[in-house]
Each structure stands twice: as C-alpha cells, then as structure tokens.
Design an enzyme around this catalytic site. Sequence first.
Site, PDB file in Angstrom:
ATOM      1  N   ASP A  19       2.948  -4.376  -8.830  1.00 11.30           N
ATOM      2  CA  ASP A  19       3.488  -3.561  -9.923  1.00 11.30           C
ATOM      3  C   ASP A  19       4.964  -3.855 -10.188  1.00 11.30           C
ATOM      4  O   ASP A  19       5.566  -3.250 -11.082  1.00 11.30           O
ATOM      5  CB  ASP A  19       3.242  -2.062  -9.679  1.00 11.30           C
ATOM      6  CG  ASP A  19       3.751  -1.568  -8.337  1.00 11.30           C
ATOM      7  OD1 ASP A  19       3.885  -2.387  -7.404  1.00 11.30           O
ATOM      8  OD2 ASP A  19       4.020  -0.350  -8.220  1.00 11.30           O
ATOM      9  N   HIS A  20       5.537  -4.792  -9.446  1.00 11.12           N
ATOM     10  CA  HIS A  20       6.937  -5.173  -9.660  1.00 11.12           C
ATOM     11  C   HIS A  20       7.105  -6.631 -10.072  1.00 11.12           C
ATOM     12  O   HIS A  20       8.214  -7.055 -10.389  1.00 11.12           O
ATOM     13  CB  HIS A  20       7.763  -4.871  -8.405  1.00 11.12           C
ATOM     14  CG  HIS A  20       7.846  -3.403  -8.130  1.00 11.12           C
ATOM     15  ND1 HIS A  20       8.949  -2.637  -8.418  1.00 11.12           N
ATOM     16  CD2 HIS A  20       6.910  -2.535  -7.657  1.00 11.12           C
ATOM     17  CE1 HIS A  20       8.701  -1.378  -8.105  1.00 11.12           C
ATOM     18  NE2 HIS A  20       7.469  -1.285  -7.634  1.00 11.12           N
TER      19      HIS A  20
ATOM     20  N   HIS B  82      10.626  -6.706  -4.915  1.00  8.45           N
ATOM     21  CA  HIS B  82       9.692  -7.023  -3.836  1.00  8.45           C
ATOM     22  C   HIS B  82       8.372  -7.512  -4.422  1.00  8.45           C
ATOM     23  O   HIS B  82       8.146  -7.423  -5.634  1.00  8.45           O
ATOM     24  CB  HIS B  82       9.487  -5.817  -2.910  1.00  8.45           C
ATOM     25  CG  HIS B  82       8.828  -4.633  -3.539  1.00  8.45           C
ATOM     26  ND1 HIS B  82       9.347  -3.953  -4.619  1.00  8.45           N
ATOM     27  CD2 HIS B  82       7.667  -3.979  -3.231  1.00  8.45           C
ATOM     28  CE1 HIS B  82       8.548  -2.947  -4.945  1.00  8.45           C
ATOM     29  NE2 HIS B  82       7.516  -2.946  -4.123  1.00  8.45           N
TER      30      HIS B  82
ATOM     31  N   HIS C 283       5.216  -6.545  -4.353  1.00 12.41           N
ATOM     32  CA  HIS C 283       4.050  -5.742  -4.705  1.00 12.41           C
ATOM     33  C   HIS C 283       3.802  -5.962  -6.207  1.00 12.41           C
ATOM     34  O   HIS C 283       4.755  -6.014  -7.001  1.00 12.41           O
ATOM     35  CB  HIS C 283       4.272  -4.255  -4.404  1.00 12.41           C
ATOM     36  CG  HIS C 283       4.071  -3.919  -2.942  1.00 12.41           C
ATOM     37  ND1 HIS C 283       4.625  -2.809  -2.350  1.00 12.41           N
ATOM     38  CD2 HIS C 283       3.371  -4.560  -1.976  1.00 12.41           C
ATOM     39  CE1 HIS C 283       4.267  -2.793  -1.058  1.00 12.41           C
ATOM     40  NE2 HIS C 283       3.514  -3.842  -0.816  1.00 12.41           N
TER      41      HIS C 283
ATOM     42  N   HIS D 270       9.411   5.587 -11.060  1.00 12.24           N
ATOM     43  CA  HIS D 270       8.347   5.101 -10.170  1.00 12.24           C
ATOM     44  C   HIS D 270       7.396   6.231  -9.769  1.00 12.24           C
ATOM     45  O   HIS D 270       6.989   6.370  -8.622  1.00 12.24           O
ATOM     46  CB  HIS D 270       8.924   4.424  -8.916  1.00 12.24           C
ATOM     47  CG  HIS D 270       7.944   3.494  -8.245  1.00 12.24           C
ATOM     48  ND1 HIS D 270       7.181   3.869  -7.168  1.00 12.24           N
ATOM     49  CD2 HIS D 270       7.585   2.222  -8.532  1.00 12.24           C
ATOM     50  CE1 HIS D 270       6.413   2.849  -6.807  1.00 12.24           C
ATOM     51  NE2 HIS D 270       6.644   1.836  -7.618  1.00 12.24           N
TER      52      HIS D 270
ATOM     53  N   ASP E  81      11.303  -0.066  -4.407  1.00 10.68           N
ATOM     54  CA  ASP E  81      10.699   1.125  -3.794  1.00 10.68           C
ATOM     55  C   ASP E  81      11.297   1.305  -2.403  1.00 10.68           C
ATOM     56  O   ASP E  81      11.557   0.333  -1.707  1.00 10.68           O
ATOM     57  CB  ASP E  81       9.204   0.939  -3.637  1.00 10.68           C
ATOM     58  CG  ASP E  81       8.488   0.625  -4.940  1.00 10.68           C
ATOM     59  OD1 ASP E  81       9.140   0.410  -5.964  1.00 10.68           O
ATOM     60  OD2 ASP E  81       7.255   0.565  -4.923  1.00 10.68           O
TER      61      ASP E  81
END
Lengths: 301, 301
Positions: free
Chosen positions: B64-65, B60, B62, B268, B210
């Site tokens: 941090d990914h 996705h 976001h 995570h 997530d």
Amino acid sequence: MKLSILGCYSATPRVNTNPTAQVLDINNHMFLIDCGEGTQVQLRKHKIKFNRIKHIFISHLHGDHFFGLVGLISTFRLLTRETDLHIYAPKGLKEVVTLQMKLANSWTNYKLIFHELNSKTSELIFEDNKVEVHTIPLDHRVYTNGFLFKEKKGERKLDITEAEKANINVAYYRKLKQGHDVVNEDDVLIMNESVTLPANPPKSYAFCSDTAYSEAIIPIIQNVDVLYHESTFLDKNESLAQPTKHSTAKQAAMIAKKANVGQLILGHYSTRYDNLVDFKTEALTIFKNVELAEDGKTFEF
Amino acid sequence: MKLSILGCYSATPRVNTNPTAQVLDINNHMFLIDCGEGTQVQLRKHKIKFNRIKHIFISHLHGDHFFGLVGLISTFRLLTRETDLHIYAPKGLKEVVTLQMKLANSWTNYKLIFHELNSKTSELIFEDNKVEVHTIPLDHRVYTNGFLFKEKKGERKLDITEAEKANINVAYYRKLKQGHDVVNEDDVLIMNESVTLPANPPKSYAFCSDTAYSEAIIPIIQNVDVLYHESTFLDKNESLAQPTKHSTAKQAAMIAKKANVGQLILGHYSTRYDNLVDFKTEALTIFKNVELAEDGKTFEF
C-alpha cells in the site's frame, strides 16, 4: 457466458480509462483475464464478487496487463482468503510476485499456484468437466498468449413431461441426461431422444490481446462464438501498428472474417483517439457483427 | 510548502479511498512521498503536473506504499520523459523495478537512479541550496523510514524603498539579500538591517507512516511545523495497533505534543472505521492543533 470488461485501453491508466482486465463468468467459474493497475478497484466498482476468482490468466508481461496483479494477491490475503489461486502467465511473473512478498514479509495464507507458460504452440492449460482453456500464441514484442475458453458439450435436457408419461423411475433421470436409453417401470426400453432434448450448444470465447495481425491464430479460433481482438490503432495509423506489433480495427475484422467467428469485440484502444465509433465503423467494412469493448460494459452470450 | 494528499488509507485501494501517496511542493521541488496502487491516476485526477517530480521517497515495501511505483515509472517512459528520476527507498525496490522492466523488455529512456536505504539511524539523503531531506527511522514490521523535509534558511528580503532612499547601487542588492553590509553611491557604509527584512522562517515537514508509537523519533522531528503521523487505529483498538506495529490517534497526538510540533495531520486510517471525525476528536484530547488527511485535500504552510 458473461463477459465483464473492467478495462480495455492500452498503455497508462487514466481517470476514466483502465488498462486491460476482463472477467469471464462461465459455468460457475469466474476467470480473470489480465490484470492492469487498478483492476481490484474496478472489481469493487462493478460489484463483482472477486473472492470467486480462482483462476487468473495473464497474456504477457507488459505493465498494462499485469501491474494490478500483485495488489490483488495482497488484497486477497488481507481479506483472509483461504481458497487456492491459480495463475497462468509467462515465465517470470512468479519471480516478480514472490520477490515482492518476500520484501514485504507478507506471504499469502492461501495457496498461490503459478502455471508458468513458455510454449510457442497452443496448449491446453486448464480443464474440468465443463470448461477447457487453451493458449493462443500471439505475435507481440514479448512472449504473449491469448486464451481460448471452450465449454464442453453439456448434458441433454430432460423433457420431464415426456419422462413421466413414459413411466420412468426418477432414479434413471441422471442416465437420461447423459444420453443413455433406459428401461421404464413396465420393463419397456425407452429411447433417449423420445424423453430428452439436445443440450445447449457449447459456447466459446477467444481473447487476443496484444498482437500484430497474425493469420497463424485462425485455425485455433476458427468458429468461436465471440472473439475479443485488440485494435490499438485505426487503419490510418497502420504504420504505428506494424513496429509496435499491434493491430488495426480493420486487421481485427479480417481475422474475425477469416476465422468465421460469431461476433467480434474490439478493444485495447490507443488513448490517442477521442472517438471509439471510428473503430467500429472501420471494422464493419470487413465483418458484419462488431461490438466495442468499453470499461464497465458486459456481454452475455 | 504545499502538501497534496493523494491517498491516506491503509491496506487495500477501494473505489473512494486510496493507499498512501502525497506530493510535497517545496521551493520549486515536487517531491512524491510513497506511491500506492493508483497514484498515477490520483496525480491526473488532481491535475498535478507530475512530470515535475524528480524525487520519489518510499517509506517501506508494504504494497500500500509502493505498488503504484512501477506503473508510474512505466508511464513516465510512455510520456517520453527525459529528466532523471531519483528514488529513495529500502534496499530491494531496485530489484523489483528492474526485474519488471527486464521481463517487459521496456527500459526507461530517462535515467532512473535508486538510492537504496538501509541505515537504522537518521541520515541526510537529499540536499541542495534550499532543501534538505533526512530519514526518520520508524518502528514497523519491515524496515521503514519516515522523511523530514527542511527548508534551509532563505535570503533576507530587500526593503526596496529603504534601499533606494539609501542610494545603493542595484548591483549590491544581491549582496544585501545575502546579509552583507554595503557601501552606497556616496561611499557611506549602509548596515544590512537598515535596508532588509528577515527571511521567511524556514519551514519543515515530517512524514511518519507506518510506525508503532516510538519516542525515539522525537529528537528528529522536534519543533517541525507540520507532522504527518499515522493513526491506523482508534484508542479503543489499541490492542490491534500493538502487534501490527501501527499507532492510534491518541499515540500520534502524544508524539506531536512531546515533539512540540506546530500542527499534526492524521492519516493511514484503517478502513474498518466509517467516521474519520473520531480520529480528530481523540487526538484533540492530547494535542490542540490537529487536522485530518483526506484524499484530495491540500495543506499550505
């Protein structure tokens, strides 16, 4: 002024070398200059209180100079920053950042103010009562600016012993620092220079990365105290510098000499070289005061 | 299968913790799953031959990914990569990457192929003769997929001693591995099972980060050998997990139990916790085979 080098290598981040990022601490401002990938980790590693950063200057939109910015902006949000953040960068960066915030549905709760640059001549882009920042148009493969940071002339320093001896009311001390003559408690005019000392000479710092050898910048950076000038290559690889619009250590030193700067700091080294000392040796043949940027190193001036 | 955890913490990269990125080595494929900022440095640090990566899966958008992806793409270019690179990611990522390449005037000399995902049901997104990859629709604040990696049933293994004893011409060995009966040099039909052994059972790996607790994923990940399931929070902070659409260690374990997986790997983690052991302890109260992801750790299965 205190300059902290967070990264000073060109191209890709590696385990022990970081792309361009510097923090300039000047008169209570903490300016971030360029922001390669991993800059936020470098800020943490070197224990820099990065919430103090209110102004970020991005020279150009090659990844090794800005890929860490969107992550830093995002981290500020997660740390619940509320202070405005000003970003001075070539036109286009706002779109890159905004698009990513939109896709993540994650907007900052602080104000993000983009100052998009597209002038080809030097311009004043920041000013307060102590500091001004000008762009230095550079000659690179994409639109690029260096940045000139200039302290303004500070206040005169009060010679407290002489001021007391002269029987001046403390209410006038502020006027004395501003350079005015004042009347003392006995109604006698006291000449400013008899009770004050000259202000510290204002310092200046010029950041020039990335650029081909360009004498056009000399009038802008003339007499600066410290010049950071990229030296991606050594003179033996000058044939690589020319088409990629980078400089050699020798060329950086020639600019430093012609601009009569106080000190030259070299950086933006190609990772092809194992030994940085060769950069310094080469530059010293042209200009006498040369230092090497290294990740984690600080300079005070 | 060999799984290398490059980063397994949520939110911001720190000096000793990295955002999500994993490499799955499976039947000669090297798949990169998510690509937080600094992933390329983690790849170098753990000496992973990252030019072997041909397929990148992004769960996705976001930061941090995926904030490390554009830098990795750029580094591949600088390393003069020529091999195609496939990227499976939510719609929007192509625009982010393309915009940055356009602004830098730096296009890849290898082919960059985006497979933009927007389906809300599980779909087959990659397949060759050995492996298939399906999406696992997750329940998060933005459009998110996990990924299910399944080996296909392999060939039977030749029992070379029995095959020679049965006087079979080596020209038939390939057919034997494929499960066929063959005729030997004396024109006698040899039953496949008398000279071969069963193939290794095909392995499967599900990556789920997530996501909020979602029983909808159970039919998709049923009986997988290894499940990576996010556990951003501990049960005591379940009230934080719900609004942010994350899971607790306990919830991850409940999914593992209901889906009857072989092993659960947690990751995570929110950086608010000092001690990862609490995640394992909590999950073990529900499900028996729990491991903790840690940056730099590898799992073989």
